[in-house]
Design an enzyme around this catalytic site. Structure first.
Site, PDB file in Angstrom:
ATOM      1  CD  GLN A  48       2.076   1.137   1.150  1.00 53.49           C
ATOM      2  OE1 GLN A  48       2.233   0.512   0.097  1.00 53.49           O
ATOM      3  NE2 GLN A  48       0.898   1.291   1.703  1.00 53.49           N
TER       4      GLN A  48
ATOM      5  CG  LEU B 223       0.457   4.934  -0.802  1.00 54.17           C
ATOM      6  CD1 LEU B 223       0.151   5.945  -1.899  1.00 54.17           C
ATOM      7  CD2 LEU B 223      -0.442   3.711  -0.931  1.00 54.17           C
TER       8      LEU B 223
ATOM      9  CE1 TYR C 207     -11.528   1.430   0.525  1.00 52.32           C
ATOM     10  CE2 TYR C 207      -9.509   0.774  -0.609  1.00 52.32           C
ATOM     11  CZ  TYR C 207     -10.190   1.072   0.563  1.00 52.32           C
ATOM     12  OH  TYR C 207      -9.519   1.012   1.766  1.00 52.32           O
ATOM     13  CE1 TYR C 208      -5.864   1.492  -3.118  1.00 52.70           C
ATOM     14  CE2 TYR C 208      -7.370  -0.244  -3.791  1.00 52.70           C
ATOM     15  CZ  TYR C 208      -6.331   0.204  -2.991  1.00 52.70           C
ATOM     16  OH  TYR C 208      -5.775  -0.626  -2.054  1.00 52.70           O
TER      17      TYR C 208
ATOM     18  CG  HIS D  82      -5.553  -1.704  -6.572  1.00 49.48           C
ATOM     19  ND1 HIS D  82      -5.250  -2.414  -5.425  1.00 49.48           N
ATOM     20  CD2 HIS D  82      -4.745  -0.601  -6.554  1.00 49.48           C
ATOM     21  CE1 HIS D  82      -4.325  -1.764  -4.737  1.00 49.48           C
ATOM     22  NE2 HIS D  82      -3.997  -0.672  -5.402  1.00 49.48           N
TER      23      HIS D  82
ATOM     24  CG  HIS E  73     -10.991  -8.132  -8.293  1.00 49.30           C
ATOM     25  ND1 HIS E  73     -11.887  -8.316  -7.264  1.00 49.30           N
ATOM     26  CD2 HIS E  73      -9.898  -7.571  -7.727  1.00 49.30           C
ATOM     27  CE1 HIS E  73     -11.361  -7.890  -6.134  1.00 49.30           C
ATOM     28  NE2 HIS E  73     -10.146  -7.426  -6.390  1.00 49.30           N
TER      29      HIS E  73
ATOM     30  NE  ARG F  14      -4.765  -3.033   2.818  1.00 49.60           N
ATOM     31  CZ  ARG F  14      -4.300  -1.925   2.256  1.00 49.60           C
ATOM     32  NH1 ARG F  14      -4.764  -1.529   1.086  1.00 49.60           N
ATOM     33  NH2 ARG F  14      -3.368  -1.205   2.848  1.00 49.60           N
TER      34      ARG F  14
ATOM     35  CG  HIS G  52     -15.825 -11.306  -9.109  1.00 53.07           C
ATOM     36  ND1 HIS G  52     -14.590 -11.914  -9.030  1.00 53.07           N
ATOM     37  CD2 HIS G  52     -15.677 -10.093  -8.532  1.00 53.07           C
ATOM     38  CE1 HIS G  52     -13.737 -11.093  -8.438  1.00 53.07           C
ATOM     39  NE2 HIS G  52     -14.368  -9.992  -8.116  1.00 53.07           N
TER      40      HIS G  52
END
Length: 751
Positions: free
Chosen positions: A143, A145, A272-273, A430, A432, A455, A481
């Site tokens: 990718q 990225l 996280y990102y 990303h 939810h 993942r 959740h």
């Protein structure tokens, strides 16, 4: 310290209009500068934290030089051989370039030169990567990225060895490698480059960094402001459902600072990102500050890049692990290399805050640049002060008006209880479907967990290290959740476009009393015709060993529905005060929207005012008391159904279910108490202290709850559910007693 930057005033718009040429740069001039090199050399052997970091990097690079250079033809997914070698190469080149500058040893520059020449020989012949699973395929990697990752790091190596190379060598490398590489990432991959997303941030920074090194004004302008012309259809989506470009939306690095960050520094994709994107955001900012200080990038958007460092550090548990909001891998922490760099840059450019030094001390390593040296020098001078993470509310959205994330923290001696309530925007691709969801921590241990992502990053056996299909079928779904699910359907019906148009709203955030902290938020769009209002109070009282978490979820709807309210815990069930029946044959709880992944292990029916479940985890007892109505169902569930490849963890959960209800209120209280020592086999305080949880008022104006303790004390909680004003006066009667107060919330201990 940060306020000094913010209060200087911002008048930089004109500086962002780049001229057609850039003043010739000295080298190095990105994160490392000539002045920094001189200072580092002057202090070699005198600063232990820097010297130890240097020694470790030198050992690693020396071994790589001895092993020889390998530049394989790209073919593998993440975690595969070619992927990992190219990833290792860019990290090694960056480190070797720094070693060359610091030690003035030509062997490191030669290593970088030879590797760059090999890439320059290979790159012109490379087709797109043979793996076709990305919306934007790279050439070195599957990718684009990862191709951008390569260039962000490699541009720093090139900057460091620039003057070592001959003019002819530079011309060859730039013509055959860097210029076509930058063009491929940008004009060759507009669906990747012209977005507001962490992917495009990496792409923008890659092009901008190499543009600075090559003195290329066109590339730098492209990086900062996006592509001037592109034929990408407005509204086109990537294969994750992420919006690439909205009509009229700005793109480029500056847009990626403007849009995803709230004024508080919260990054809408989640911590996280944000951690992942912090490296390109901050190294490019440092490079711009060093090479084009007139842009005043660290003052841009009221110093939001500096604020983001503090936001991210606060989005961690007591061990520094990031809360796994949205797509987030558990265990990622501020010990990552991105945060080592971020803390140093934040310290250097953000007013030299001594609290950041305490994090650097824990990280126990620094980057081999002048920012790392400044941190190491300050640590050596014992300037570090503890970074005390307090309760705070972080807004979401570019204007701070798209909900947010609230964190309640209660400390007692060496113990910390932490509540994380998420009422934010969708979070781009990303995100939810988890409006008003929460997680709860006892120190670093998850008591009530958020699943995070599905993942196995960079583990090739699991889908080449990419996202698993269960990320969509389970992890993103609402039932995964700790929030309300209506009619077994996810929020916004699991539709990304609808979710992206909506966000929850803060109702109240009051932490003025450290022993009685309250957060409350409302969601009006997750289900048409239904309003959700969640209120959580973290209560520290002498009648309880640890803080008590009071959780109130009020639901108002235009029609009757089924409401499910799950709590995902860890540990072994100790007891329940209601009858339940274990399933003789395991069956999935449903057939879609994540329900297909839950085994129904047991169920019971509430027959009294309170239903209580207790469990033991890591030597601590937990008790959940629910004020259910007679006939409500209690389901013991476990993850793992319809999971043929064992991609999901087999986590347990408790689901409270109300059927055929129009307006409903869930009232629950969670206790942390006692201990069990497996060596001494000694148990203390193993039983719940709550003998009754009572909803004493629930109408259009007020919710009132009493928590009865076995010592005969009562905690009374009252909240105005219509008006959160801090100045409004109230007078109501409950159980024959009159209560008067000013503000939204009232609480009292009754003995």
């Amino acid at each position: 310290m940060l306020s000094k930057i913010i209060n200087q005033g911002i008048a930089i718009a004109s500086c962002l209009l780049l001229s057609t040429s850039i003043m010739a740069q000295q080298h190095p001039s990105l994160v490392m500068t000539k002045k920094g090199v001189e200072k580092i050399r002057e202090n070699l052997g005198k600063v232990p934290l820097f010297d130890n970091s240097l020694s470790n990097v030198k050992e690693e690079v020396d071994q790589a030089i001895a092993d020889g250079i390998v530049v394989p033809i790209p073919k593998d997914m993440a975690g595969g051989y070619s992927h990992e070698v190219h990833k290792k190469n860019y990290l090694l080149m960056q480190k070797a370039g720094l070693l060359y500058q610091i030690l003035n040893d030509d062997s490191y520059a030669l290593y970088v030169k030879n590797m760059l020449l090999q890439y320059a020989k290979m790159y012109p012949k490379l087709p797109l990567h043979p793996q076709e699973r990305s919306y934007a395929r790279g050439k070195l990697f599957w990718q684009a990225l990862n191709d951008a990752n390569w260039l962000v790091y490699t541009s720093q190596a090139y900057d460091c060895v620039y003057d070592y190379l001959t003019k002819k060598e530079r011309a060859t490398i730039e013509k055959n490698l860097f210029k076509p590489y930058a063009d491929f990432l940008s004009i060759g991959s507009p669906q990747f480059f012209n977005r507001v997303h962490n992917h495009s941030t990496w792409g923008n920074v890659a092009v901008g960094m190499i543009g600075l090194v090559m003195d290329d004004a066109v590339l730098l302008d492209r990086a900062l402001n996006g592509l001037k012309e592109d034929n990408l259809p407005a509204g086109m989506k990537d294969n994750d459902g992420g919006l690439i470009k909205k009509e009229g939306q700005k793109t480029g690095f500056l847009a990626n600072v403007d849009e995803p960050f709230s004024p508080d520094g919260y990054y809408t994709e989640g911590p996280y990102y944000q951690r992942y994107a912090m490296y390109p955001f901050l190294v490019f900012a440092a490079a711009l500050q060093n090479s084009k200080p007139e842009i005043k990038i660290f003052e841009y958007k009221n110093a939001v890049l500096l604020k983001s460092i503090y936001a991210l550090l606060n989005l961690t548990n007591s061990e520094g692990e990031f809360f796994p909001l949205n797509d987030g891998q558990k265990g990622m922490s501020y010990y990552s290399r991105e945060l080592v760099s971020a803390v140093a840059i934040g310290y250097t450019y953000g007013g030299r805050d001594p609290e950041l030094l305490s994090i650097a001390k824990k990280q126990n390593r620094v980057e081999l640049d002048e920012n790392g040296l400044e941190v190491a020098l300050a640590v050596q001078q014992n300037l570090a002060e503890p970074l005390v993470k307090k309760s705070l509310n972080l807004s979401d959205g570019p204007d701070g008006k798209q909900g947010g994330v609230a964190i309640l923290r209660s400390r007692l001696n060496d113990d910390e209880s932490t509540v994380v309530l998420k009422y934010a925007a969708q979070g781009l691709s990303h995100g939810h479907y988890d409006k008003l969801s929460f997680s709860y921590y006892n120190n670093a241990d998850e008591v009530i967990q958020d699943y995070g992502l599905a993942r196995f990053v960079n583990i090739e056996q699991k889908n080449g290290g990419g996202y698993l299909k269960e990320n969509g079928s389970w992890a993103k779904q609402s039932i995964a959740h700790n929030t309300v699910i209506q009619n077994e359907t996810s929020h916004f019906n699991g539709d990304f476009d609808i979710g992206s148009l909506n966000h929850s709203d803060k109702y109240l955030f009051d932490v003025s009393d450290p022993n009685f902290q309250v957060v409350s938020a409302i969601e009006n769009n997750a289900y048409p015709g239904t309003s959700l209002h969640r209120t959580m109070a973290l209560i520290q009282d002498e009648s309880y060993e640890r803080p008590v978490l009071l959780d109130i979820m009020q639901i108002k709807s235009e029609q009757q529905n089924q409401y499910d309210f799950p709590y995902y815990y860890f540990g072994q069930i100790m007891s329940a005060n209601f009858k339940y029946e274990k399933s003789k044959a395991l069956m999935p709880l449903g057939d879609k929207n994540g329900y297909q992944h839950l085994w129904k292990e047991a169920s019971g029916v509430a027959t009294q005012d309170n239903s209580k479940v207790s469990w033991l985890n890591k030597g601590t007892f937990y008790s959940l008391t629910a004020a259910l109505s007679a006939g409500d169902e209690i389901i013991f569930a476990r993850l793992g159904a319809n999971d043929p490849n064992f991609n999901l963890r087999n986590d347990p959960g408790i689901i409270f279910r109300k059927k055929a209800a129009q307006n409903a209120t869930f009232v629950n209280a969670l206790e942390t108490h006692g201990s069990y020592n497996t060596v001494s086999e000694f148990t203390s305080n193993a039983y719940s202290s709550i003998i009754k949880l009572e909803k004493v008022r629930d109408d259009a104006n007020y919710i009132a709850v009493k928590i009865h303790n076995k010592d005969n004390s009562i905690l009374l909680f009252i909240m105005d559910v219509k008006d959160s004003s801090s100045s409004k006066t109230h007078q109501i009667t409950i159980d024959g007693e009159n209560y008067q107060w000013t503000g939204c919330v009232f609480h009292k201990k009754i003995k």
